[in-house]
Scaffold this motif. Sequence first.
Motif, mmCIF file in Angstrom:
data_model
loop_
_atom_site.group_PDB
_atom_site.id
_atom_site.type_symbol
_atom_site.label_atom_id
_atom_site.label_comp_id
_atom_site.label_asym_id
_atom_site.label_seq_id
_atom_site.Cartn_x
_atom_site.Cartn_y
_atom_site.Cartn_z
ATOM 1 N N LEU A 32 0.796 -1.222 0.000
ATOM 2 C CA LEU A 32 0.000 0.000 0.000
ATOM 3 C C LEU A 32 0.829 1.273 0.000
ATOM 4 O O LEU A 32 0.291 2.362 -0.079
ATOM 5 C CB LEU A 32 -0.949 -0.020 1.196
ATOM 6 N N LEU A 33 2.134 1.140 0.154
ATOM 7 C CA LEU A 33 2.955 2.341 0.160
ATOM 8 C C LEU A 33 3.981 2.279 -0.970
ATOM 9 O O LEU A 33 4.022 3.152 -1.839
ATOM 10 C CB LEU A 33 3.655 2.467 1.516
ATOM 11 N N ALA A 34 4.781 1.215 -0.952
ATOM 12 C CA ALA A 34 5.879 1.142 -1.908
ATOM 13 C C ALA A 34 5.360 0.950 -3.335
ATOM 14 O O ALA A 34 5.823 1.621 -4.251
ATOM 15 C CB ALA A 34 6.832 0.008 -1.535
ATOM 16 N N VAL A 35 4.383 0.091 -3.504
ATOM 17 C CA VAL A 35 3.877 -0.181 -4.853
ATOM 18 C C VAL A 35 3.218 1.071 -5.468
ATOM 19 O O VAL A 35 3.555 1.461 -6.584
ATOM 20 C CB VAL A 35 2.928 -1.404 -4.852
ATOM 21 N N PRO A 36 2.301 1.733 -4.740
ATOM 22 C CA PRO A 36 1.731 2.962 -5.311
ATOM 23 C C PRO A 36 2.786 4.017 -5.605
ATOM 24 O O PRO A 36 2.721 4.688 -6.639
ATOM 25 C CB PRO A 36 0.774 3.456 -4.228
ATOM 26 N N LEU A 37 3.763 4.135 -4.702
ATOM 27 C CA LEU A 37 4.821 5.125 -4.918
ATOM 28 C C LEU A 37 5.585 4.813 -6.194
ATOM 29 O O LEU A 37 5.847 5.699 -7.015
ATOM 30 C CB LEU A 37 5.788 5.144 -3.731
ATOM 31 N N ALA A 38 5.914 3.533 -6.361
ATOM 32 C CA ALA A 38 6.660 3.127 -7.542
ATOM 33 C C ALA A 38 5.811 3.379 -8.797
ATOM 34 O O ALA A 38 6.321 3.816 -9.836
ATOM 35 C CB ALA A 38 7.040 1.655 -7.439
ATOM 36 N N THR A 39 4.504 3.140 -8.702
ATOM 37 C CA THR A 39 3.612 3.375 -9.839
ATOM 38 C C THR A 39 3.610 4.857 -10.221
ATOM 39 O O THR A 39 3.728 5.216 -11.392
ATOM 40 C CB THR A 39 2.175 2.946 -9.464
ATOM 41 N N ILE A 40 3.484 5.704 -9.185
ATOM 42 C CA ILE A 40 3.489 7.149 -9.425
ATOM 43 C C ILE A 40 4.787 7.550 -10.119
ATOM 44 O O ILE A 40 4.794 8.302 -11.106
ATOM 45 C CB ILE A 40 3.360 7.914 -8.091
ATOM 46 N N MET A 251 -4.253 20.669 -7.938
ATOM 47 C CA MET A 251 -3.828 20.579 -9.336
ATOM 48 C C MET A 251 -3.535 19.124 -9.707
ATOM 49 O O MET A 251 -3.885 18.672 -10.798
ATOM 50 C CB MET A 251 -2.593 21.461 -9.552
ATOM 51 N N ILE A 252 -2.922 18.401 -8.783
ATOM 52 C CA ILE A 252 -2.623 16.981 -9.058
ATOM 53 C C ILE A 252 -3.931 16.230 -9.283
ATOM 54 O O ILE A 252 -4.067 15.455 -10.231
ATOM 55 C CB ILE A 252 -1.817 16.371 -7.878
ATOM 56 N N PRO A 263 0.178 11.187 -16.100
ATOM 57 C CA PRO A 263 1.641 11.341 -16.026
ATOM 58 C C PRO A 263 2.073 12.717 -15.519
ATOM 59 O O PRO A 263 2.971 12.798 -14.670
ATOM 60 C CB PRO A 263 2.089 11.107 -17.472
ATOM 61 N N LEU A 264 1.414 13.773 -15.997
ATOM 62 C CA LEU A 264 1.804 15.097 -15.510
ATOM 63 C C LEU A 264 1.461 15.229 -14.026
ATOM 64 O O LEU A 264 2.244 15.752 -13.230
ATOM 65 C CB LEU A 264 1.095 16.186 -16.322
ATOM 66 N N LEU A 268 4.037 16.042 -10.990
ATOM 67 C CA LEU A 268 3.840 17.085 -9.965
ATOM 68 C C LEU A 268 3.907 16.477 -8.569
ATOM 69 O O LEU A 268 4.498 17.047 -7.645
ATOM 70 C CB LEU A 268 2.488 17.772 -10.180
ATOM 71 N N ALA A 269 3.306 15.296 -8.412
ATOM 72 C CA ALA A 269 3.323 14.628 -7.108
ATOM 73 C C ALA A 269 4.746 14.288 -6.698
ATOM 74 O O ALA A 269 5.145 14.485 -5.538
ATOM 75 C CB ALA A 269 2.463 13.372 -7.158
ATOM 76 N N VAL A 270 5.525 13.786 -7.670
ATOM 77 C CA VAL A 270 6.914 13.425 -7.356
ATOM 78 C C VAL A 270 7.704 14.670 -6.947
ATOM 79 O O VAL A 270 8.450 14.666 -5.959
ATOM 80 C CB VAL A 270 7.576 12.716 -8.555
ATOM 81 N N ILE A 271 7.492 15.770 -7.682
ATOM 82 C CA ILE A 271 8.215 17.001 -7.348
ATOM 83 C C ILE A 271 7.829 17.472 -5.940
ATOM 84 O O ILE A 271 8.691 17.840 -5.136
ATOM 85 C CB ILE A 271 7.917 18.102 -8.395
#
Lengths: 295, 365
Positions: A32-40, A251-252, A263-264, A268-271
Amino acid sequence: MTLKERLGRLGRTEAANGYLLVSPTALYALLLLAVPLATILAFSFWTQNYLDIDTTLTLKNYQEAFGEPLYRQLMLRSLMISGAVTLATVLTAFPIAYFVSFHVPQSRKSLWIFLITIPFWTSYLIRVFLWKVILGYNGVLNATLQGAGLIDEPLTFILYNANAVVITLAHAFAPFAILPIFVALEKIDRSLLEASQDLGENRLTTFLRVTLPLAMPGVVAAVLIVFIPTIGDYVTPRLVGGPNGLMIANMIQTQFLKLNNAPLGAALAVIAMLLVGAISLIFVGLNRRFLRGPK
Amino acid sequence: MTRPIITLRDVQKYYGDYHALRGITAEIGEGEFFSLLGPSGCGKTTLLRTIAGFEDITSGAVLLDGQPMEGVPANRRPTNMVFQSYAIFPHLSVAENVGFGLRRRTDLDRRAKQTLVEEALTMVGLGGYGARAAHALSGGQRQRVALARALILKPKVLLLDEPLSALDKKLREQMQFELRRLQRQVGITFVLVTHDQEEALIMSDRVAVMFEGQIAQLDSPQNLYRRPLNRQVADFIGVMNFLPATVSVEDGQGINADVAGLGRAVIDPEQAPGGATSGAACVGIRPEMMSILYENEQTDRRIAEGVVEERAYYGDMTYYDVRLDGIEKPVTISMKNIVGRPVLDRGTATRVSWDARSLVLFNAA
């Protein structure tokens, strides 16, 4: 040594028992944390063509995120708002934590802490709506001030803008700031304060030279606990922020759900995560200075 | 006593209904090593804290160097304190701890302060430890830092609140010696709070024995031990055997006592520091003031007969409980274990020698 022997040995060790104990939680965190993060993260390097995702790796999203003034402005505003929220929360939480720790009798402290948490038994969403009622054009605050004859026109700068977001979030996160500061203050050996006075410092300088530095771990913890979630807060700016109080999370959401540009949104989420991470690291580093070791 | 540096006049302290200090009057001299000795809860720490300025007094007066201290907060009193927990600032280095009180000395530049800190650390045997983190110190080292931190300000009085109670026995004995040496070296008045009677006797010029918020006796260690004012003090300082006695006082002359287990004795009025009246009384004698006589040993001292009931072997000493003829409760006698003195078994019939000069007379009870 055969593999079987190795496994047998591993099964008997403390470490193996430890892994066994944490494995359900670890698995849960992983899924629930690592997989979604990796997907993002993956999405942020892809592009979207109407309904298909183009999985060619590209930095296009990041170029757009950094190039477009709107995104920069939203990111900056998010930082400013959560910075203001953090400042307001910690500045108001400190005196409360100080009062409970230093001036409330030992037997009443847990009662006080309990009372502080009572407003937070209601849902977060309901509390945000309540602030709308309080701050609104015909709201409690304006009606009271008008009734008292202090203002002629209702105040408009308190709802549907950044101020409203700051007020609402500062209230929502108050106990999360009070608690770590309270704990840090509780841990201060009271004889240290007497020692400081004995060595010639008055109450104010004792506070500055002893109490505050020793409370800093709690203050830094409070800063992180308030800053990290508020920068990504989405509900409060949506409900009380108005057009000028919107933050990056809004915005996200728009990118993902309305503009169909996941993707955009992911970029933004990653930034935003990287920014929060960098600022948090600075605070953790600051905390090191105050955490030379246990007493 | 030298010029008084601390004057306590009928100091009273209430905590709500609890009467913690019940009229303390005393003078402590300049350069004196003074101890407040008593069981826990006797008010000795409260008294120390009223001198330091951490507790207000309900009535009476505390004067430091002739100046009344009423309304003067701790940070403006010419005293410094070594706390029981040492209260070393955990967020500061050793040098910063020691130099903490120097911030207000605007007459000194940074270099002069550094020199003072280094000197203070050297004085307590921690030269070169300045850069260390305070939390990396052992108990004994913290104690020394606390001392250096207080002494660097050259207070008129150094207050020590049970500073040695947290140390192990060896280190405690070493620190007792060092504290005494340090006190002679700097010449500052030390006021030590302790519940350890041995520590008070070893270190102090004078000792105030406190019970229940009052000073029971204020005297030199030797007088406290030899001529305790009452049974409570006698019992608290060292070990003493108490024997019932009947006394007849002959107009200012000798005191005739009929002591249970020992017999008739004439007691010097000096040995009745609490005063003496005719009638039922109590006579005290220290364990080392009696000895067990071995078979052919001769003595010109008085002799009593008894039986060894119990014995405790300490290596250098043996403590015997001997039941003397005529009394139920056995007396404790300590004997040095020297050559030719075998440790006696229980049940051995024995002769005990004693001297009337070592008796102390107390009023009955």
